[in-house]
Enzyme design. Structure first.
Site, mmCIF file in Angstrom:
data_model
loop_
_atom_site.group_PDB
_atom_site.id
_atom_site.type_symbol
_atom_site.label_atom_id
_atom_site.label_comp_id
_atom_site.label_asym_id
_atom_site.label_seq_id
_atom_site.Cartn_x
_atom_site.Cartn_y
_atom_site.Cartn_z
ATOM 1 N N GLY A 1 5.088 -1.302 2.728
ATOM 2 C CA GLY A 1 4.264 -0.115 2.558
ATOM 3 C C GLY A 1 5.050 1.182 2.473
ATOM 4 O O GLY A 1 6.070 1.370 3.131
ATOM 5 N N HIS B 1 0.811 -1.216 0.000
ATOM 6 C CA HIS B 1 0.000 0.000 0.000
ATOM 7 C C HIS B 1 0.847 1.271 0.000
ATOM 8 O O HIS B 1 1.907 1.341 0.612
ATOM 9 C CB HIS B 1 -0.921 0.008 1.225
ATOM 10 C CG HIS B 1 -0.164 0.031 2.533
ATOM 11 N ND1 HIS B 1 0.220 1.192 3.157
ATOM 12 C CD2 HIS B 1 0.278 -0.980 3.323
ATOM 13 C CE1 HIS B 1 0.869 0.910 4.273
ATOM 14 N NE2 HIS B 1 0.917 -0.400 4.407
ATOM 15 N N ASP B 2 0.381 2.262 -0.740
ATOM 16 C CA ASP B 2 0.929 3.622 -0.729
ATOM 17 C C ASP B 2 2.347 3.720 -1.266
ATOM 18 O O ASP B 2 3.020 4.736 -1.049
ATOM 19 C CB ASP B 2 0.868 4.217 0.687
ATOM 20 C CG ASP B 2 -0.548 4.291 1.234
ATOM 21 O OD1 ASP B 2 -1.353 5.049 0.671
ATOM 22 O OD2 ASP B 2 -0.855 3.571 2.214
#
Length: 256
Positions: free
Chosen positions: A138, A120-121
Site C-alpha cells: 500500500g 491501495h493508494d
C-alpha cells in the site's frame, strides 16, 4: 459502437465510451467509467470506482479496482484511476484507494505483466514495466520510466525513483533513488542504469554526471554532506537536483 459479448455483464450504471470490446465472462460493476478503444479479453473484472482512460488492454483474469486489502478500509467510496495505452496482463490485481489518499493511480504507457499486484493508494507513473508476480504494498509511489523485474516485493510507503532497473527477486523496505540499478541480497545500489538511460536518450555527459553524483553521495559518510557537495559541483543540473531532492524527501531512507 461498443462490442459487448452476450456472456458479459455490464451494470446499467456503468459509463462506456466508444469502440470498446468487452469479451465473454467479463464483469463491469456500477460506478465505473471506461473511455474509448479499450479491449477486455475474457474473464476481466472491473469493480466499482474504476476510472479507465483510452486504448488499454486487459487480459484474462485481471481484476481492477478491487476492495482494498486493508483492515482500516470501512467501505468508503474511493477510486482506481488508470490512464491510457496500458497493457494489463493476466491475473493482475489493482486495488482502489482508501480514506488515506482516496484513490490508486496508474499512469499511461505501462506494462504490468502476469500476476502483478498493486495495492491501495499506490501512485504509479508513466512508462513503467513490472515483471511477472511483482507485488507493490500500500501507498507505494513509483516515478516514470522505472523497470521492475519479476518477483520483486516492495514494502508499503516506499518510493521508487524514475529510470531505475530493479533486478528480479529483490525485496526491500527502503526507497530506491532514481537512475540506478538495484539488486543483490539485501537489495542495494549496484551502479547506474547506463543501458536504460542511453535508451531513453540521456547523453554520455548526463550519465557521467549522474554517476559522479552518486559517487559523491555514497562515498560521503553523511548523506546530507554528500548532497551539499553534489549540488555545489553541479549547480542547476536537473538530474542532480532530482537525485538530491528525492533523497532529502525520503521518509524510509534510501538503499546503500
Amino acid at each position: 459502437m461498443n462490442i459487448i459479448s452476450p456472456m458479459a455483464f455490464v451494470d446499467p450504471e456503468a459509463k462506456l465510451g466508444d469502440n470498446n470490446v468487452i469479451g465473454p465472462f467479463c464483469f463491469i460493476d456500477k460506478n465505473v467509467v471506461i473511455g474509448n478503444n479499450n479491449k477486455l479479453y475474457n474473464s476481466v473484472t472491473i469493480h466499482t470506482g474504476a476510472r479507465i482512460g483510452d486504448n488499454n488492454e486487459f487480459f484474462p483474469g485481471a481484476s481492477i479496482s478491487t476492495k482494498p486489502q486493508d483492515l482500516k478500509y470501512k467501505g468508503e467510496d474511493t477510486l482506481c484511476e488508470i490512464g491510457n495505452n496500458n497493457s494489463i496482463r493476466e491475473t493482475v490485481t489493482i486495488s482502489r484507494g482508501t480514506a488515506s489518499k482516496g484513490k490508486t493511480t496508474i499512469g499511461s504507457g505501462c506494462l504490468l505483466m502476469e500476476n502483478v499486484h498493486i495495492a491501495h493508494d499506490c501512485v504509479i507513473g508513466n512508462g513503467l514495466i513490472m515483471g511477472n508476480s511483482t507485488k507493490m504494498a500500500g501507498e507505494v509511489v513509483i516515478d516514470d520510466n522505472a523497470i521492475i523485474s519479476a518477483t520483486v516485493l516492495c514494502h508499503q510507503f516506499c518510493r521508487i525513483g524514475g529510470y531505475v532497473m530493479i533486478q528480479g527477486g529483490c525485496r526491500f523496505s527502503q526507497d530506491i533513488p532514481p537512475f540506478i540499478i538495484a539488486g543483490k541480497e539485501p537489495t542495494r545500489y549496484c551502479g547506474i542504469n547506463i543501458i536504460g538511460l542511453r535508451r531513453r536518450g540521456f547523453s554520455n555527459e548526463a550519465i557521467e554526471t549522474i554517476h559522479d553524483t552518486y559517487r559523491i553521495i555514497y562515498a560521503n559518510g553523511i548523506i546530507k554532506d554528500g548532497i551539499q557537495e553534489a549540488r555545489a559541483k553541479y549547480p542547476g543540473v536537473k538530474e542532480v537536483e532530482y537525485i538530491c531532492t528525492f533523497i532529502e524527501n525520503s521518509k524510509r531512507g534510501i538503499i546503500r
